[in-house]
Design a protein around this motif. Structure first.
Motif, short mmCIF file in Angstrom:
data_model
loop_
_atom_site.label_atom_id
_atom_site.label_comp_id
_atom_site.label_asym_id
_atom_site.label_seq_id
_atom_site.Cartn_x
_atom_site.Cartn_y
_atom_site.Cartn_z
N LYS A 1 16.52 3.82 -7.60
CA LYS A 1 16.02 2.69 -8.39
C LYS A 1 15.72 1.45 -7.56
O LYS A 1 14.98 0.57 -8.02
N ILE A 2 16.26 1.38 -6.35
CA ILE A 2 15.96 0.21 -5.52
C ILE A 2 14.79 0.46 -4.58
O ILE A 2 14.44 -0.43 -3.80
N GLU A 3 14.17 1.62 -4.64
CA GLU A 3 13.04 1.93 -3.75
C GLU A 3 11.77 1.23 -4.23
O GLU A 3 11.36 1.36 -5.38
N TYR B 1 20.99 -5.95 -10.12
CA TYR B 1 20.08 -6.01 -11.26
C TYR B 1 18.81 -5.19 -11.08
O TYR B 1 18.21 -4.77 -12.06
N GLU B 2 18.39 -4.95 -9.86
CA GLU B 2 17.24 -4.07 -9.65
C GLU B 2 17.58 -2.66 -10.09
O GLU B 2 16.71 -1.89 -10.52
N TYR B 3 18.86 -2.32 -10.01
CA TYR B 3 19.29 -0.98 -10.39
C TYR B 3 19.06 -0.72 -11.88
O TYR B 3 18.79 0.41 -12.29
N VAL B 4 19.17 -1.77 -12.71
CA VAL B 4 18.94 -1.60 -14.16
C VAL B 4 17.60 -2.18 -14.60
O VAL B 4 17.18 -1.98 -15.73
N PHE B 5 16.94 -2.90 -13.71
CA PHE B 5 15.65 -3.54 -14.02
C PHE B 5 14.75 -3.36 -12.80
O PHE B 5 14.53 -4.28 -12.04
N PRO B 6 14.20 -2.14 -12.61
CA PRO B 6 13.55 -1.79 -11.34
C PRO B 6 12.35 -2.65 -10.95
O PRO B 6 11.99 -2.68 -9.77
N ILE B 7 11.70 -3.34 -11.91
CA ILE B 7 10.53 -4.13 -11.53
C ILE B 7 10.88 -5.59 -11.26
O ILE B 7 9.99 -6.42 -11.12
N VAL B 8 12.18 -5.91 -11.15
CA VAL B 8 12.56 -7.31 -11.02
C VAL B 8 11.92 -7.98 -9.80
O VAL B 8 11.58 -9.16 -9.85
N ASP B 9 11.75 -7.26 -8.69
CA ASP B 9 11.10 -7.90 -7.55
C ASP B 9 9.66 -7.42 -7.38
O ASP B 9 9.07 -7.56 -6.31
N ASN B 10 9.09 -6.87 -8.45
CA ASN B 10 7.66 -6.55 -8.46
C ASN B 10 6.90 -7.59 -9.27
O ASN B 10 5.70 -7.41 -9.54
N THR C 1 10.60 -15.82 -10.77
CA THR C 1 10.02 -15.26 -11.99
C THR C 1 10.72 -13.96 -12.36
O THR C 1 11.03 -13.72 -13.54
N GLY C 2 10.99 -13.11 -11.37
CA GLY C 2 11.67 -11.85 -11.63
C GLY C 2 13.05 -12.06 -12.19
O GLY C 2 13.47 -11.38 -13.15
N VAL C 3 13.79 -13.00 -11.63
CA VAL C 3 15.15 -13.27 -12.10
C VAL C 3 15.11 -13.77 -13.54
O VAL C 3 15.85 -13.29 -14.41
N ARG D 1 4.19 0.22 -26.84
CA ARG D 1 4.64 -0.73 -27.86
C ARG D 1 6.09 -0.57 -28.27
O ARG D 1 6.67 -1.46 -28.89
N THR D 2 6.71 0.54 -27.93
CA THR D 2 8.13 0.70 -28.24
C THR D 2 9.01 0.25 -27.08
O THR D 2 10.24 0.35 -27.15
N LYS D 3 8.39 -0.24 -26.00
CA LYS D 3 9.14 -0.60 -24.81
C LYS D 3 9.20 -2.12 -24.63
O LYS D 3 8.40 -2.87 -25.18
N VAL D 4 10.19 -2.54 -23.87
CA VAL D 4 10.28 -3.93 -23.42
C VAL D 4 10.22 -3.90 -21.90
O VAL D 4 10.25 -2.84 -21.27
N ALA D 5 10.16 -5.09 -21.31
CA ALA D 5 9.97 -5.16 -19.86
C ALA D 5 11.09 -4.45 -19.10
O ALA D 5 10.85 -3.87 -18.04
N LEU D 6 12.30 -4.47 -19.67
CA LEU D 6 13.41 -3.80 -19.00
C LEU D 6 13.18 -2.30 -18.86
O LEU D 6 13.79 -1.65 -18.02
N ASP D 7 12.31 -1.74 -19.71
CA ASP D 7 12.06 -0.30 -19.67
C ASP D 7 11.03 0.10 -18.62
O ASP D 7 10.91 1.28 -18.28
N LEU D 8 10.25 -0.88 -18.14
CA LEU D 8 9.14 -0.55 -17.25
C LEU D 8 9.63 -0.11 -15.87
O LEU D 8 10.64 -0.59 -15.37
#
Length: 515
Positions: free
Chosen positions: A48-50, A239-248, A254-256, A461-468
């Motif tokens: 998840k951190i890759e 947090y990247e482990y549960v929110f993989p796009i945080v530094d994308n 903004t990611g935080v 539409r059933t997803k939120v940003a945390l799911d991406l």
């Protein structure tokens, strides 16, 4: 005869003075940055951190470079090619309500030192094995024509400056024109193009004594750990482990904030309690920049500030009501107790500068009305910090300090910047202008508005940003290209993006501006 000799000498001096105007190159120069090739996969799934999951896209890009290489091309990796801050052996809870990671190597709990040489070597060894296709592609690219590859160390892969780590990487390219720039920068043969990662004019990520970012303890040499690496351990590892796009996302803060906004209020309170120092400093730095242009700002009583109670620091967050409410709730429940004793001088100055500019905030005590040296960097702004940096560095690396490079290319921020003229002012050779450009990150990035557009798609539409996942973001990667030139280099910022039919093509502009 004497007059003729004098005229010849004057003419020769004029020719030398115009040498940079006659600079030319028959090679293409392609600059990419911040790939963060790292931990690889766990089984069949990406760790998840890759961040570098785009080998096929990168291969097509190498094909583009090779096809336009002409007499030859220089592929310059402008730092953070390899992710050597994050440990591939760490284990994380994956629970947003109680995020935590265990990192068995590289002195995670020490705020001053990071990896020693053997630990850094082990991390690189893992990366090379996890991304054998990346190494093979570069090897094939270089061997197929008159191409050269240069790796500039950045803050995330400063470990390349260890001799054994550098030798291990270069062993993969034995006999091929592949170089690690131990000087910490790359300079074109004619001296016209200068490139480094850009972290050395970023107070939070710079190293003392670059390119020797080391510290000795009890006879062992370690990498010095900048503030930014501590932040990575405090935030991204968890947090990247549960929110993989945080530094994308378009930038670090903004990611935080995106992550905290997507979490429940309870989860946000927990995160604020764990990350208060980071959140406090990011808000302080953002607010401090508002004060640009003030002539006199005080020198703060840092010793007294460090003894202030937690409430003194909380009001920095008042312009962000959600963060302020979460921090207050975390403090009330006992989850937030902030000890200011560990704040550095720069951190105290950032906090006090923000308070000085924030209506209703309790001000910091002052020692004098003279502007302190550390706080100057906060108030002069990032652009001026870059100017000051280049005024100092460019004459040092030039063969003739009067004829400095005319182009500066950097990365580091992950946000591409179009080429623009940056006046450096009067220097030894007269008034100097440099064209500067930021490569952006060669990974998938998105702005908040692009994230909203992705989530508006029927299938999302059933997803939120945390799911991406990073794979959900646009297949678009920025880079800088300098074509062969006579006189002075022409610099272009291009994006390598996927078309509707699945193929890739280059176009001008930044990926964050793309539809």
């Amino acid at each position: 005869m004497r007059k003729l000799l004098i005229r010849l000498l004057v003419f020769a001096a004029a020719v030398l003075a115009m040498a940079s105007a006659w600079a030319d190159s028959d090679r293409h120069v392609v600059l990419v940055s911040d790939l963060h090739v790292g931990a690889g996969k766990v089984g069949n799934d990406w760790n998840k951190i890759e961040d570098f999951r785009w080998q096929a896209d990168f291969d097509s890009f190498l094909g583009w470079v090779a096809a336009r290489g002409g007499k030859g091309s220089d592929l310059v990796f402008v730092g953070d090619t390899f992710e050597l801050w994050q440990s591939p052996t760490m284990t994380c809870t994956g629970d947003l309500s109680n995020p935590a990671c265990k990192i068995p190597d590289c002195n995670e709990d020490d705020t001053e030192i990071g990896c020693n040489e053997q630990e850094a070597l082990a991390r690189l060894e893992h990366v090379i094995k996890a991304h054998a296709d990346f190494v093979n592609s570069l090897r094939s690219f270089v061997a197929a024509g008159d191409h050269r590859v240069f790796f500039i160390p950045g803050n995330h892969d400063a470990a390349l400056l260890f001799s054994k780590v550098q030798a291990r990487l270069l062993a993969e390219f034995a006999g091929l024109p592949v170089t690690v720039e131990s000087r910490g920068y790359w300079l074109s043969g004619d001296g016209e193009i200068y490139s480094d990662h850009g972290h050395q004019f970023d107070d939070l990520n710079q190293f003392d004594r670059w390119p020797a970012p080391f510290v000795d303890r009890k006879g062992i040499t370690y990498l010095r750990k900048p503030w930014g690496e501590n932040m990575v351990q405090q935030f991204y590892n968890q947090y990247e482990y549960v929110f993989p796009i945080v530094d994308n996302l378009s930038d670090e803060w903004t990611g935080v904030k995106f992550a905290l906004d997507q979490a429940s209020f309870r989860q946000t309170s927990v995160a604020i309690g764990k990350l208060f120092r980071f959140v406090l400093l990011q808000e302080s730095i953002r607010q401090a920049f508002i004060a640009l242009g003030e002539d006199q700002l005080p020198q703060w009583d840092r010793k007294t500030v460090r003894r202030m109670p937690t409430d003194f620091f909380l009001d920095i967050l008042k312009p962000e009501p959600r963060l302020y409410a979460a921090a207050s709730a975390s403090k009330k429940s006992g989850g937030l107790v902030f000890d200011g004793a560990s704040l550095t001088d720069n951190e105290v100055d950032a906090i006090c500068a923000a308070k000085n500019n924030l209506a209703g905030a309790t001000p910091c005590p002052k020692l004098s009305t003279e502007l302190g040296a550390a706080v100057k960097g906060i108030f002069i702004g990032k652009r001026q910090m870059e100017v000051d940096y280049l005024r100092r560095v460019l004459p040092q690396v030039a063969a003739d300090p009067r004829q400095v490079a005319s182009v500066y290319v950097f990365g580091h921020t992950h946000s591409a910047v179009e080429p623009a003229t940056l006046p450096l002012g009067e220097m030894k050779g007269g008034s100097v202008n440099v064209v500067h450009a930021n490569t952006g990150a060669f990974q998938r990035v998105a702005s908040p508005s692009q994230i909203e557009a992705i989530l508006a798609q029927p299938k999302m539409r059933t997803k939120v940003a945390l799911d991406l996942q990073p794979e959900d973001l646009p297949a678009c990667y920025n880079f800088v290209w300098v074509q062969p030139y006579k006189g002075s280099p022409g610099v272009k910022l291009l994006r390598w993006s996927q078309r509707a039919d699945g193929s890739f093509a280059d176009s001008q502009g930044t990926c964050l501006d793309a539809n």
